[in-house]
Design a protein around this motif. Structure first.
Motif, PDB file in Angstrom:
ATOM      1  N   ASP A   1       0.835  -1.202   0.000  1.00  0.00           N
ATOM      2  CA  ASP A   1       0.000   0.000   0.000  1.00  0.00           C
ATOM      3  C   ASP A   1       0.872   1.255   0.000  1.00  0.00           C
ATOM      4  O   ASP A   1       0.636   2.195  -0.775  1.00  0.00           O
ATOM      5  CB  ASP A   1      -0.907   0.017   1.237  1.00  0.00           C
ATOM      6  CG  ASP A   1      -1.975  -1.051   1.196  1.00  0.00           C
ATOM      7  OD1 ASP A   1      -2.744  -1.086   0.226  1.00  0.00           O
ATOM      8  OD2 ASP A   1      -2.045  -1.842   2.143  1.00  0.00           O
TER       9      ASP A   1
ATOM     10  N   MET B   1       1.660   4.254  -3.176  1.00  0.00           N
ATOM     11  CA  MET B   1       1.560   5.717  -3.063  1.00  0.00           C
ATOM     12  C   MET B   1       2.901   6.378  -3.345  1.00  0.00           C
ATOM     13  O   MET B   1       2.973   7.417  -4.025  1.00  0.00           O
ATOM     14  CB  MET B   1       1.030   6.093  -1.684  1.00  0.00           C
ATOM     15  CG  MET B   1      -0.444   5.782  -1.493  1.00  0.00           C
ATOM     16  SD  MET B   1      -1.086   6.356   0.110  1.00  0.00           S
ATOM     17  CE  MET B   1      -0.522   5.041   1.196  1.00  0.00           C
TER      18      MET B   1
ATOM     19  N   TRP C   1      -5.424   6.303  -3.121  1.00  0.00           N
ATOM     20  CA  TRP C   1      -5.403   5.097  -2.290  1.00  0.00           C
ATOM     21  C   TRP C   1      -6.708   4.966  -1.507  1.00  0.00           C
ATOM     22  O   TRP C   1      -7.282   3.878  -1.407  1.00  0.00           O
ATOM     23  CB  TRP C   1      -4.213   5.134  -1.324  1.00  0.00           C
ATOM     24  CG  TRP C   1      -4.113   3.868  -0.536  1.00  0.00           C
ATOM     25  CD1 TRP C   1      -3.451   2.725  -0.878  1.00  0.00           C
ATOM     26  CD2 TRP C   1      -4.755   3.592   0.725  1.00  0.00           C
ATOM     27  NE1 TRP C   1      -3.637   1.751   0.081  1.00  0.00           N
ATOM     28  CE2 TRP C   1      -4.430   2.256   1.070  1.00  0.00           C
ATOM     29  CE3 TRP C   1      -5.562   4.340   1.578  1.00  0.00           C
ATOM     30  CZ2 TRP C   1      -4.898   1.663   2.239  1.00  0.00           C
ATOM     31  CZ3 TRP C   1      -6.031   3.746   2.749  1.00  0.00           C
ATOM     32  CH2 TRP C   1      -5.696   2.423   3.070  1.00  0.00           C
TER      33      TRP C   1
ATOM     34  N   ASP D   1      -9.488   3.683  -3.664  1.00  0.00           N
ATOM     35  CA  ASP D   1      -9.334   2.287  -4.085  1.00  0.00           C
ATOM     36  C   ASP D   1      -9.382   1.282  -2.939  1.00  0.00           C
ATOM     37  O   ASP D   1      -9.408   0.074  -3.190  1.00  0.00           O
ATOM     38  CB  ASP D   1      -7.992   2.116  -4.817  1.00  0.00           C
ATOM     39  CG  ASP D   1      -7.936   2.854  -6.137  1.00  0.00           C
ATOM     40  OD1 ASP D   1      -9.008   3.207  -6.672  1.00  0.00           O
ATOM     41  OD2 ASP D   1      -6.813   3.091  -6.629  1.00  0.00           O
ATOM     42  N   ASN D   2      -9.372   1.762  -1.692  1.00  0.00           N
ATOM     43  CA  ASN D   2      -9.190   0.838  -0.567  1.00  0.00           C
ATOM     44  C   ASN D   2     -10.152   1.102   0.585  1.00  0.00           C
ATOM     45  O   ASN D   2      -9.792   1.032   1.753  1.00  0.00           O
ATOM     46  CB  ASN D   2      -7.744   0.934  -0.056  1.00  0.00           C
ATOM     47  CG  ASN D   2      -6.740   0.400  -1.054  1.00  0.00           C
ATOM     48  OD1 ASN D   2      -6.485  -0.801  -1.120  1.00  0.00           O
ATOM     49  ND2 ASN D   2      -6.172   1.307  -1.837  1.00  0.00           N
TER      50      ASN D   2
END
Length: 332
Positions: free
Chosen positions: A297, A301, A319, A322-323
């Protein structure tokens, strides 16, 4: 340092402590709403949260993710304070900073004793961030292909091989390029205690290290640098970790006296937090303690920032988009 005053979330401020400039700008309009996840009763009496940003991009993206969620999901005002990793402990202890999200244990044993283990102190270990870090010495792999001896520290004991890394600044000695002087680093001690014909020169920042690597790599020239994993540089450059003597607790037992003569230990990254935050801002305290993701993760980034030219806030916002399954659990 003054106490934090209330700021509007649309004009999040940055205070600077030290010489480093964090490239974070506010990303507004994520389309996320506080009412979806928590009620106002959980916010507590403290309306502003102050996060420590240390001078490396891993810290920057962690802070951006937390800041955006604290603002958009919970309704707090967030201030980001630029501060080095040592000075932040006292500031969290006094409540001037609410939390730091990426502490590398190497070099902070005394801070843990003074500010966490000390019953009179006010800093809590807020749990693991997720990634496991490792500081080390790195050279381009093409240098190992030319001189296999350079894969280990013994190769640098040869003045002729070490001399390949010499610069105008170091004369006959090979140059070891360090980072920001505020970083935890024992390279001068390691070099002295192993008797290596090397001299440390400080690049001054993470960006300067990467620029030097890029310049050397483009010309296939020698370079020996302080770097760490996880880092997006390994997506762009084929670098070899120079093997130092194996780490042991004993070889760091006299670190303050220059006794270090071995590799850096693996660093299980953790967070530290103002212990009073649980009472003053319980929803923020919950999110920051629960915040946890893996190296992939963070590297995603970092690659967006360092490889694609995306802003830190844009990379964090991407991020988050998407998470949701990961970060929504931090709010429970």
């Amino acid at each position: 340092m003054s106490k934090v005053r209330k700021t509007d979330a649309r004009t999040r401020r940055h205070r600077k402590i030290g010489s480093w400039k964090l490239p974070i700008a506010l990303i507004a309009g994520l389309g996320l709403f506080a009412a979806a996840c928590t009620g106002g009763d959980d916010l507590g009496s403290q309306e502003s949260i102050t996060l420590a940003a240390n001078p490396w991009n891993g810290s920057a993206v962690n802070v951006a993710v937390a800041a955006q969620l604290l603002e958009s999901e919970l309704g707090y005002d967030v201030e980001i304070v630029e501060i080095d990793e040592n000075a932040q402990w006292a500031a969290i202890n006094t409540g001037d900073i609410s939390a730091s999200l990426e502490v590398w244990p190497s070099g902070h044993a005394q801070n843990v004793i003074d500010f966490i283990d000390n019953a009179g102190a006010n800093v809590d270990n807020a749990g693991l961030l997720g990634p496991i870090g490792k500081i080390g010495w790195f050279i381009p792999t093409y240098m190992v292909e030319r001189h296999p001896e350079l894969a280990t520290w013994e190769g640098f004991a040869d003045p002729e091989l070490a001399g390949l890394f010499a610069t105008a600044e170091t004369g006959d000695l090979g140059q070891f390029l360090g980072g920001d002087p505020s970083f935890v680093q024992y390279d001068e001690d390691i070099i002295n205690n192993l008797g290596l014909p090397l001299q440390v020169v400080y690049a001054g920042s993470e960006a300067a290290i990467l620029a030097a690597v890029d310049a050397a790599y483009s010309r296939e020239e020698p370079i020996l640098v302080y770097l760490w994993t996880p880092h997006s540089a390994f997506n762009s450059y084929d670098l070899t970790n120079v093997l130092l003597p194996d780490y042991s607790d004993a070889c760091y037992g006299t670190a303050d006296a220059g006794g270090v003569d071995c590799d850096y230990p693996a660093d299980v990254l953790f967070k530290i937090i103002d212990a009073s935050l649980a009472d003053n801002a319980p929803a923020a305290d919950q999110l920051l303690r629960a915040m946890n993701y893996d190296s992939a993760d963070q590297i995603a980034m970092l690659a967006a920032v360092e490889g694609e030219g995306m802003s830190v806030d844009d990379a964090a916002a991407q991020w988050i988009a998407d998470n949701e399954a990961t970060w929504s659990a931090w709010l429970q």
